[in-house]
Motif scaffolding. Sequence first.
Motif: not given
Length: 269
Positions: A90-104
């Motif tokens: 639960n919460g992984d979607g928000r916690r590990y949303k796209g980040r970085g210049i290639f959106q990890l």
Amino acid sequence: MQLVERIGANTLRAIAPAVTGSKKANQAAIIAAVGPAMSEMLTRYDITTARRIEHFIGQAAHESAGFCTTEEYASGAKYEGRADLGNVQNGDGRRYKGRGIFQLTGRANYQRYGQRLGLDLIDKPQLAAEPVTSLEIACLYWSDRKIGPMADEDDLYRVTRAINGGTNGLADRRKYLTLAKREVAALVAAGVSSHDPVHYPVLRRGCEGASVETLQVWLRSRGYQLTIDGDFGAATELAVKTFQNGVRLKVDGVVGPATWGALTPKQDT
């Protein structure tokens, strides 16, 4: 000096869109951080040819909204429960949303690239948004997915699918790729010695590619109004013939050593 050594903050600024307010401040900060690291990082991951640099920078510009953010604007809720991304808690979607210049994106990717780089991206996912860290993640992802050969073929569709998983934003990615090609061609033009034209191929009508783009940049610097598209068509041929006539070369529209030598920008000594 090699082409990749000329890639830095100025290149990114040249293709970045004009923005205002907080976006302008964010954009300036991201470019200021990523720019100085760009040359060394691209070299480390064999992103050194004109085509690879153009596609990498073009994709990065799109993924980061014109270098305005290293974190997805959306909440990440749409990734909740995505087992294909490793989002099983639960919460992984928000916690590990796209980040970085290639959106990890996704727990699995955060874990994988965190382990590869010795970073705790699971407990500290915000580290993936740090500009220089995000640049290395993007380069490593590029290497892992073997995107270089796709860029060598100038295949925007395949490059986009490898980075995005689909073709979202293809038109915007094409726009940034075109801008990146313009800037890279200008850097090539500015960095080649006028005493070494023989390293350029003989070009004529019907030719395509990076060398044609360089030719078009140099002709534009001489006042010829050409589109820099890498296509040696009628307009480019006419400009070449007009230039050849002006410098008293054989007027045949063929760009060989003599025309390259007359056209190449002179370097300070």
